[in-house]
Scaffold this active site. Structure first.
Site, mmCIF file in Angstrom:
data_model
loop_
_atom_site.group_PDB
_atom_site.id
_atom_site.type_symbol
_atom_site.label_atom_id
_atom_site.label_comp_id
_atom_site.label_asym_id
_atom_site.label_seq_id
_atom_site.Cartn_x
_atom_site.Cartn_y
_atom_site.Cartn_z
ATOM 1 N N LYS A 76 -9.110 12.468 9.449
ATOM 2 C CA LYS A 76 -8.309 11.241 9.375
ATOM 3 C C LYS A 76 -8.004 10.806 10.806
ATOM 4 C CE LYS A 76 -4.046 9.543 7.158
ATOM 5 N NZ LYS A 76 -2.919 9.903 6.267
ATOM 6 N N SER A 151 -2.165 6.986 2.313
ATOM 7 C CA SER A 151 -2.769 6.349 3.457
ATOM 8 C C SER A 151 -4.102 6.982 3.858
ATOM 9 C CB SER A 151 -1.809 6.450 4.652
ATOM 10 O OG SER A 151 -1.562 7.815 4.968
ATOM 11 N N SER A 175 0.220 10.900 0.622
ATOM 12 C CA SER A 175 -1.052 10.357 1.125
ATOM 13 C C SER A 175 -2.260 11.280 1.053
ATOM 14 C CB SER A 175 -0.880 9.886 2.563
ATOM 15 O OG SER A 175 -0.170 8.682 2.585
HETATM 16 N N1 GLN Z 1 3.117 5.669 0.458
HETATM 17 C C1 GLN Z 1 4.020 6.391 1.284
HETATM 18 C C2 GLN Z 1 4.444 5.544 2.455
HETATM 19 O O1 GLN Z 1 3.939 4.491 2.580
HETATM 20 C C3 GLN Z 1 3.427 7.679 1.752
HETATM 21 C C4 GLN Z 1 2.485 7.538 2.881
HETATM 22 C C5 GLN Z 1 2.034 8.866 3.415
HETATM 23 O O2 GLN Z 1 2.139 9.892 2.751
HETATM 24 N N2 GLN Z 1 1.560 8.855 4.649
HETATM 25 O O3 GLN Z 1 5.275 5.902 3.235
#
Ligand code: GLN
Length: 483
Positions: A76, A151, A175
């Site tokens: 990532k 994400s 995510s």
């Molecule tokens: N959807 C959550 C957020 O937007 C989690 C994102 C994540 O785990 N990086 O904060």
């Protein structure tokens, strides 16, 4: 060749059926051919990949071995990679070449893994759809009109489309698990402190945790083995021995106590997903598990608490991107304030700016007690709920998401609608617990995930349950058409 799992690749390499260099070339060609449909990569690292593959083949020829030796993966794009762009999905870091490797990157490279590239992601890991990336949205290989989740959407789409067997990802509020659910993968968020955050660009430091995304629990065990461990460079890293995650995969589930929270089956859950979750419960019962209804009474407060704490930490973490110390710098600033304003205004996208404002507001002198402190108190209640539940059960099971992957753009005008989709995943981050999502079936051709949560440092138990489930189901073997 591209259909092989990490475990199959490890056997093939050990048996000299093919070399890492051959496999790497096949996958790089596949990425070049198919990724334009998905947009799952921000950077390809072909030269590095070939060099690492040759080095792995040479090590093997000299008698070296290991499940990750010569295994192709991707990172990532928030894991720092020395000399390689590390963008975090943002214009802010579009020209940032990290001066060092993140601990996770260094550990996997030392184990012989081959880095094919850096995967697309929501900007600064903020999102659940991978639509906020400055490099454009990622598409779901199961239906190109739908989001892959976020994400870590790039890692998920690439692995689901068989462009590579596994990838690293991070989970601040879901995510790893949510994109795993949306693309028919297995993804594991480890216990907070299990995997080093050093060199992992911070979103919300008390919630962020790196982990593996792969097709099977067996492969997650292999990748997690290479990622986990104490790191003196990360002050929240925990000095606990790392067990052999592959060794416990075969354990019997006889007598395993699975807790199913009654709050999980409330109005917001798609009834078709509820049915698939019931099927997976029955499957695990057949394998010897005992089901018990439990309660997580404070779950309803978790989303508001998370969406105060995460933006608060983000507003602090992202203050370093000011066009001076780090990040994009605007042209011809008139003075210092103009430099800050325009550099940050140009470098950050809308969702990141929204969260910085929410976070700065929640932390400001007059509102700290009302918002941030209250959110921290809720966080403790959420953790206490889990501690009470784990006195009675070994694992908690439920849906990973209330709905399957939505259409691209469907939630763009209403950020809160997207935040609500995190309802099942964020509690594990608030409590620091490990969680895993695994394939449980399909709704309208889109994958559905079942989530398992375990007590601290019981990643091995999660992988064991998921592996036994996968030996007796075939959801995880389904491949999206066209890939
Ligand atoms: N959807 C959550 C957020 O937007 C989690 C994102 C994540 O785990 N990086 O904060």
């Amino acid at each position: 060749m591209h259909q092989m799992t990490l475990a199959e690749i490890a056997r093939g390499l050990a048996d000299k059926k093919f070399s890492s260099e051959e496999l790497t070339k096949v996958l790089l060609a596949r990425i070049t051919q198919l990724d334009p449909q998905l947009n799952s990569f921000i950077s390809l690292t072909e030269d590095l990949a070939i060099e690492q593959a040759k080095a792995a083949d040479a090590r093997r020829a000299n008698g070296d071995s290991g499940a990750l030796l010569g295994a192709p993966i991707a990172h990532k794009d928030l894991f720092c990679t020395q000399g390689i762009r590390t963008s975090c999905g943002s214009k802010m870091l579009d020209n940032f070449k990290a001066p060092y490797d993140a601990t996770v990157v260094a550990k996997l490279a030392a184990a012989g893994a081959v880095t094919l590239g850096k995967t697309n992601m929501d900007e600064f890991a903020m999102g659940s759809a991978n639509e906020s990336s400055w490099y454009g949205a990622v598409k779901n290989p199961w239906n190109l009109e739908h989001v892959p989740g976020g994400s870590s959407g790039g890692s998920a789409a690439a692995v689901a489309a068989r462009l590579l067997p596994a990838a690293t990802a991070t989970d601040t509020g879901g995510s790893i698990r949510q994109p795993a659910a949306f693309t028919n993968l297995t993804g594991l968020k480890p216990t907070y402190g299990r995997v080093s955050r050093w060199g992992m660009i911070a979103y919300a430091s008390s919630l962020d945790q790196g982990g593996p995304l792969a097709r099977t629990a067996e492969d997650c065990a292999i990748l997690l083995q290479g990622m986990a461990g104490f790191d003196p460079n990360d002050s929240t890293s925990i000095d606990e021995p790392v067990p052999d995650y592959s060794a416990s995969l075969g354990d019997s589930l006889q007598g395993l106590r699975i807790g199913v929270p009654k709050e999980y089956f409330s109005a917001g859950l798609d009834p078709r997903i509820a049915e698939l979750i019931q099927n997976s419960i029955q499957q695990l019962q057949k394998l010897g598990a005992v089901i018990k209804e439990i309660s997580l009474p404070n779950m309803q407060h978790a989303i508001p608490a998370y969406y105060v704490i995460a933006p608060a930490e983000a507003s602090s973490n992202l203050s370093r991107f000011d066009g001076v110390r780090f990040g994009h710098r605007c042209e011809n600033p008139e003075n210092l304030i103009d430099l800050y304003k325009r550099s940050r205004g140009e470098g950050f996208g809308a969702e990141v700016q929204r969260r910085i404002m929410v976070g700065a507001y929640a932390l400001s002198a007059g509102y700290y007690d009302a918002y941030y402190l209250k959110a921290q108190k809720i966080r403790r209640l959420v953790k206490n709920d889990f501690m009470a539940a784990f006195n009675e059960v070994d694992i908690i099971l439920g849906p990973t998401t209330p709905n399957p992957a939505w259409k691209l753009g469907a939630k763009n005008s209403d950020p809160v609608a997207a935040y609500l989709e995190d309802v099942y995943t964020i509690t594990a981050n608030l409590a620091g617990l490990p969680g895993l999502s695994m394939p449980a079936g399909f709704v309208d051709g889109l994958p559905v995930g079942v989530q398992l949560l375990a007590p601290y440092f019981q990643e091995g138990r999660l992988l064991n349950v998921a592996h036994q489930y996968q030996l007796n189901t075939d959801w995880h073997t389904r491949t999206p058409t066209g890939f």
